[in-house]
Design a protein around this motif. Sequence first.
Motif, PDB file in Angstrom:
ATOM      1  N   ALA A 195     -41.560  40.746 -73.666  1.00 34.71           N
ATOM      2  CA  ALA A 195     -40.888  39.918 -74.663  1.00 34.71           C
ATOM      3  C   ALA A 195     -41.045  38.442 -74.336  1.00 34.71           C
ATOM      4  O   ALA A 195     -41.329  37.608 -75.207  1.00 34.71           O
ATOM      5  N   ILE A 196     -40.887  38.107 -73.048  1.00 37.58           N
ATOM      6  CA  ILE A 196     -41.093  36.717 -72.629  1.00 37.58           C
ATOM      7  C   ILE A 196     -42.566  36.349 -72.772  1.00 37.58           C
ATOM      8  O   ILE A 196     -42.909  35.221 -73.163  1.00 37.58           O
ATOM      9  N   GLY A 197     -43.439  37.300 -72.482  1.00 37.59           N
ATOM     10  CA  GLY A 197     -44.876  37.050 -72.601  1.00 37.59           C
ATOM     11  C   GLY A 197     -45.281  36.726 -74.026  1.00 37.59           C
ATOM     12  O   GLY A 197     -46.111  35.836 -74.265  1.00 37.59           O
ATOM     13  N   LYS A 209     -52.799  38.565 -77.665  1.00 31.32           N
ATOM     14  CA  LYS A 209     -51.707  39.514 -77.933  1.00 31.32           C
ATOM     15  C   LYS A 209     -52.060  40.905 -77.413  1.00 31.32           C
ATOM     16  O   LYS A 209     -51.224  41.615 -76.844  1.00 31.32           O
ATOM     17  N   ALA A 210     -53.315  41.305 -77.599  1.00 29.40           N
ATOM     18  CA  ALA A 210     -53.757  42.603 -77.076  1.00 29.40           C
ATOM     19  C   ALA A 210     -53.711  42.616 -75.548  1.00 29.40           C
ATOM     20  O   ALA A 210     -53.380  43.640 -74.946  1.00 29.40           O
ATOM     21  N   ALA A 211     -54.035  41.477 -74.919  1.00 35.36           N
ATOM     22  CA  ALA A 211     -53.993  41.402 -73.463  1.00 35.36           C
ATOM     23  C   ALA A 211     -52.576  41.577 -72.946  1.00 35.36           C
ATOM     24  O   ALA A 211     -52.354  42.250 -71.927  1.00 35.36           O
ATOM     25  N   VAL A 212     -51.603  40.993 -73.637  1.00 36.63           N
ATOM     26  CA  VAL A 212     -50.206  41.155 -73.228  1.00 36.63           C
ATOM     27  C   VAL A 212     -49.744  42.585 -73.478  1.00 36.63           C
ATOM     28  O   VAL A 212     -49.057  43.188 -72.651  1.00 36.63           O
ATOM     29  N   PRO A 243     -48.863  35.880 -66.994  1.00 31.93           N
ATOM     30  CA  PRO A 243     -50.182  35.224 -66.939  1.00 31.93           C
ATOM     31  C   PRO A 243     -51.126  35.694 -68.039  1.00 31.93           C
ATOM     32  O   PRO A 243     -51.998  34.931 -68.478  1.00 31.93           O
ATOM     33  N   MET A 244     -50.958  36.939 -68.519  1.00 33.26           N
ATOM     34  CA  MET A 244     -51.820  37.424 -69.599  1.00 33.26           C
ATOM     35  C   MET A 244     -51.635  36.613 -70.877  1.00 33.26           C
ATOM     36  O   MET A 244     -52.572  36.443 -71.662  1.00 33.26           O
ATOM     37  N   SER A 245     -50.432  36.115 -71.096  1.00 31.41           N
ATOM     38  CA  SER A 245     -50.173  35.359 -72.318  1.00 31.41           C
ATOM     39  C   SER A 245     -50.930  34.035 -72.362  1.00 31.41           C
ATOM     40  O   SER A 245     -51.107  33.448 -73.428  1.00 31.41           O
ATOM     41  N   ILE A 252     -55.705  30.569 -66.319  1.00 25.70           N
ATOM     42  CA  ILE A 252     -54.599  31.214 -65.600  1.00 25.70           C
ATOM     43  C   ILE A 252     -54.759  32.728 -65.666  1.00 25.70           C
ATOM     44  O   ILE A 252     -54.636  33.428 -64.661  1.00 25.70           O
ATOM     45  N   GLY A 253     -55.041  33.242 -66.860  1.00 25.66           N
ATOM     46  CA  GLY A 253     -55.233  34.681 -67.014  1.00 25.66           C
ATOM     47  C   GLY A 253     -56.462  35.187 -66.284  1.00 25.66           C
ATOM     48  O   GLY A 253     -56.431  36.258 -65.670  1.00 25.66           O
ATOM     49  N   ARG A 254     -57.543  34.416 -66.333  1.00 22.14           N
ATOM     50  CA  ARG A 254     -58.762  34.832 -65.624  1.00 22.14           C
ATOM     51  C   ARG A 254     -58.518  34.880 -64.118  1.00 22.14           C
ATOM     52  O   ARG A 254     -58.952  35.833 -63.448  1.00 22.14           O
ATOM     53  N   ASN A 255     -57.859  33.875 -63.592  1.00 21.49           N
ATOM     54  CA  ASN A 255     -57.569  33.862 -62.156  1.00 21.49           C
ATOM     55  C   ASN A 255     -56.639  35.017 -61.771  1.00 21.49           C
ATOM     56  O   ASN A 255     -56.767  35.592 -60.685  1.00 21.49           O
TER      57      ASN A 255
END
Length: 283
Positions: free
Chosen positions: A58-60, A99-102, A195-197, A207-210
């Motif tokens: 939800a926060i994401g 969104k799919a990543a989250v 981080p996914m978001s 950030i997500g890649r790292n």
Amino acid sequence: MERRRPAGNWIIDNLNSALGTWNSKLEEIWTLLTQDPADFKGGGIWQVMLDINGALKAIGFGMLVLFFAVGVVKTCSSAADLKRPEHAFKLFIRFALAKAAVTYGLDLMLAIFQIIQGMVSTIITRSGLSGNSDAALPQEIIDKINQVGFWDSIPLWAVTLLGGLFITVLSFVMILTVYSRMFKLYMYTALAPIPMSSFAGEPTSNIGRNFLRSYAGVCLEGAVIALACVIFSVMAASPPAIDPDVSVVTAVWSYVGELIFNLLVLVGAVRMSDRIVKELLGL
């Protein structure tokens, strides 16, 4: 005539006890390396991490919108850019993928974990080992100790006491490192939606890649630890050579010293597994 030590096995028992502790921790490492986090300690910890992951989604999603807005501001120099179909379509695709990543990020992480677990299983299978290559006290050392008198056994007791204590400490240091990897896997699983978001915005997507690279690195630590254990198990299969002409104290000290050196090499390799992975992945 010098009195032989009636309870002469207490020195042998001391060394065997230390080696037994080491072997039990080594076998536990083999188990941890091949165990799914969902099965660790009955799966209770994994279920709690899944609940936290679900709550943080939800926060994401909220941060997803924030990162998307930041990305729009950073990438669009004017309102006219938003009216361009190709640019608007690009932003839409990015938002949908973020969104799919989250939403399905946990499935992606589990896929990465399973791939690397396959590597670990391959390493163990191809090595022909399964955690059964235990370090054992050579029979030559046992025979020499059994021939020692009471007074001569006092310095021998000091050597075995210090050596056994050092071996026991090294075994716990090593197992703590492997447990810390398992804990890091749980932490990455719980915090993944945040981080996914960041994929929603182009300036923040690193950030997500790292995060994914770091998670893959933690998983890959298992393969490095497995390789280190395989190397040690092969070394343990060939115990140090015992010179029959030296004194018992010298023979035992040489054996304990070489054994501790080998254990230090393994513990060092296990402790440096994260550094080795970072060098491999360029983290």
